[in-house]
Design a protein around this motif. Structure first.
Motif, mmCIF file in Angstrom:
data_model
loop_
_atom_site.group_PDB
_atom_site.id
_atom_site.type_symbol
_atom_site.label_atom_id
_atom_site.label_comp_id
_atom_site.label_asym_id
_atom_site.label_seq_id
_atom_site.Cartn_x
_atom_site.Cartn_y
_atom_site.Cartn_z
ATOM 1 N N ILE A 177 58.861 46.575 51.010
ATOM 2 C CA ILE A 177 58.713 45.660 52.073
ATOM 3 C C ILE A 177 57.307 44.859 51.752
ATOM 4 N N GLU A 178 57.116 43.655 52.270
ATOM 5 C CA GLU A 178 56.129 42.832 52.163
ATOM 6 C C GLU A 178 54.906 43.623 53.243
ATOM 7 N N GLN A 179 53.747 43.722 52.886
ATOM 8 C CA GLN A 179 52.512 44.137 53.609
ATOM 9 C C GLN A 179 51.442 43.200 53.443
ATOM 10 N N HIS A 180 50.830 43.014 54.706
ATOM 11 C CA HIS A 180 49.491 42.224 54.553
ATOM 12 C C HIS A 180 48.220 42.673 53.775
ATOM 13 N N VAL A 181 48.079 41.831 52.702
ATOM 14 C CA VAL A 181 46.683 42.389 52.001
ATOM 15 C C VAL A 181 45.763 41.521 52.204
ATOM 16 N N PRO A 182 44.429 41.925 52.920
ATOM 17 C CA PRO A 182 43.490 41.186 53.316
ATOM 18 C C PRO A 182 42.716 40.466 52.003
ATOM 19 N N GLU A 183 42.441 39.152 52.406
ATOM 20 C CA GLU A 183 41.789 38.459 51.215
ATOM 21 C C GLU A 183 40.515 39.145 50.387
ATOM 22 N N ARG A 184 39.957 40.081 51.198
ATOM 23 C CA ARG A 184 38.764 40.631 50.526
ATOM 24 C C ARG A 184 39.277 41.827 49.677
ATOM 25 N N VAL A 185 40.415 42.554 49.789
ATOM 26 C CA VAL A 185 41.263 43.306 49.117
ATOM 27 C C VAL A 185 41.698 42.519 47.770
ATOM 28 N N ARG A 186 42.356 41.400 47.828
ATOM 29 C CA ARG A 186 42.588 40.674 46.914
ATOM 30 C C ARG A 186 41.416 40.400 45.829
ATOM 31 N N ASP A 187 40.437 39.872 46.627
ATOM 32 C CA ASP A 187 39.435 39.578 45.799
ATOM 33 C C ASP A 187 38.775 40.942 44.990
ATOM 34 N N THR A 188 38.649 41.996 45.548
ATOM 35 C CA THR A 188 38.410 43.069 45.097
ATOM 36 C C THR A 188 39.199 43.380 43.838
ATOM 37 N N PHE A 189 40.450 43.422 43.911
ATOM 38 C CA PHE A 189 41.312 43.659 42.985
ATOM 39 C C PHE A 189 41.019 42.713 41.697
ATOM 40 N N ASN A 190 40.906 41.460 41.915
ATOM 41 C CA ASN A 190 40.527 40.565 40.749
ATOM 42 C C ASN A 190 39.576 40.908 40.294
ATOM 43 N N ARG A 191 38.520 41.193 40.952
ATOM 44 C CA ARG A 191 37.038 41.560 40.170
ATOM 45 C C ARG A 191 37.398 42.728 39.458
ATOM 46 N N LEU A 192 38.050 43.693 39.869
ATOM 47 C CA LEU A 192 38.007 45.175 38.852
ATOM 48 C C LEU A 192 39.104 44.560 37.604
ATOM 49 N N ARG A 193 40.006 43.781 38.009
ATOM 50 C CA ARG A 193 41.115 43.327 36.991
ATOM 51 C C ARG A 193 39.935 42.760 35.800
ATOM 52 N N ALA A 194 39.062 41.867 36.282
ATOM 53 C CA ALA A 194 38.222 41.151 35.363
ATOM 54 C C ALA A 194 37.194 41.947 34.588
ATOM 55 N N HIS A 195 36.928 42.931 35.242
ATOM 56 C CA HIS A 195 35.969 43.941 34.530
ATOM 57 C C HIS A 195 36.838 45.078 33.659
ATOM 58 N N GLY A 196 38.093 44.738 33.325
ATOM 59 C CA GLY A 196 38.775 45.628 32.475
ATOM 60 C C GLY A 196 39.611 46.854 32.985
ATOM 61 N N TYR A 197 39.777 46.942 34.130
ATOM 62 C CA TYR A 197 40.614 47.863 34.898
ATOM 63 C C TYR A 197 41.880 47.701 35.055
ATOM 64 N N ASP A 198 42.572 47.739 33.785
ATOM 65 C CA ASP A 198 44.076 46.981 33.747
ATOM 66 C C ASP A 198 45.129 47.902 32.853
ATOM 67 N N THR A 199 44.709 49.005 32.570
ATOM 68 C CA THR A 199 45.639 49.883 31.984
ATOM 69 C C THR A 199 47.072 50.032 32.586
ATOM 70 N N TRP A 200 46.918 50.520 33.967
ATOM 71 C CA TRP A 200 48.262 50.586 34.731
ATOM 72 C C TRP A 200 48.824 49.391 35.328
ATOM 73 N N LEU A 201 48.273 48.232 34.822
ATOM 74 C CA LEU A 201 49.086 46.933 35.608
ATOM 75 C C LEU A 201 50.272 46.715 35.062
ATOM 76 N N LEU A 202 51.285 45.858 35.683
ATOM 77 C CA LEU A 202 52.544 45.858 35.413
ATOM 78 C C LEU A 202 52.320 44.783 33.884
ATOM 79 N N PRO A 203 53.250 45.121 33.133
ATOM 80 C CA PRO A 203 53.410 44.200 31.753
ATOM 81 C C PRO A 203 53.371 42.602 32.121
ATOM 82 N N ALA A 204 52.954 41.953 31.264
ATOM 83 C CA ALA A 204 52.871 40.654 31.765
ATOM 84 C C ALA A 204 54.219 39.970 31.441
#
Length: 223
Positions: free
Chosen positions: A196-223
């Protein structure tokens, strides 16, 4: 991807990881349920938590679910569910209170196959205790609500903070990678019909994007 060593993880990255960790917690009030499903993983503490909850009278029967995965095949070569069951029995959970589902290889199968096991056993379920690693709560909830909407899930895990949980793991970088993997699935799986869809606050999305940009991506979905 940036090659991080655990001792080089910045305080800013740790703070962002705590934000993701907190979002994964559903904050459900613990209550007795018709049955429990314990989601297999690499963390044997989930089975110990299941035993504690059984002894506290939170459920009469539990399904241990899970085959092996890349993350667990070395630690649990006979399957997550099998090892969890054995650990729970060693902690005093009677075998007659346990059902086994040893084939699931993802969260959707954990829920779907466990539902089939409970139905075959003739167990009527209206409320379900979902027992998982702390950072799997939100994904487990969303999956259960999608695949088994008639049941009200109550999510529970070991009551540990991010820092406490890190202290039980050898590799903090890997743990943050896994938090990120679950976070991405919370956001992306509804689009694929898995949750189901769940609301993800913008600050959480921003946090996710920062960590991804810093290289925490080993368990992310395949492109």
């Amino acid at each position: 991807m940036t090659d991080h060593q655990d001792d080089l993880i910045s305080e800013a990255d740790q703070a962002d990881a705590r934000t993701i960790w907190a979002f994964h917690q559903m904050g459900h009030e613990l209550q007795p349920c018709s049955a429990a499903i314990t989601l297999g993983s690499l963390d044997l503490g989930v089975a110990a938590t299941t035993a504690d909850l059984y002894h506290a009278g939170m459920f009469p029967v539990v399904v241990f679910t899970g085959d092996t995965s890349d993350a667990t095949k070395e630690r649990f070569p006979r399957g997550e569910a099998v090892h969890y069951r054995e650990h729970a029995i060693s902690l005093g959970v009677p075998d007659e209170a346990i059902l086994l589902e040893p084939k699931a290889t993802n969260t959707g199968q954990n829920i779907g196959f466990s539902r089939e096991v409970l139905e075959r056993a003739g167990i009527a379920v209206s409320t379900m205790l979902l027992i998982s690693m702390p950072y799997m709560q939100r994904r487990a909830y969303a999956t259960c609500r999608k695949l088994w909407p008639e049941v009200q899930p109550v999510c529970v895990s070991q009551p540990l903070s991010f820092d406490e949980y890190v202290s039980t793991h050898d590799h903090e970088k890997q743990l943050i990678d896994m938090l990120m993997g679950d976070m991405e699935r919370v956001m992306e799986y509804p689009k694929r019909g898995f949750a189901i869809e769940q609301h993800v606050p913008e600050r959480v999305r921003d946090t996710f994007n920062r960590l991804r940009a810093h290289g925490y991506d080993t368990w992310l979905l395949p492109a």
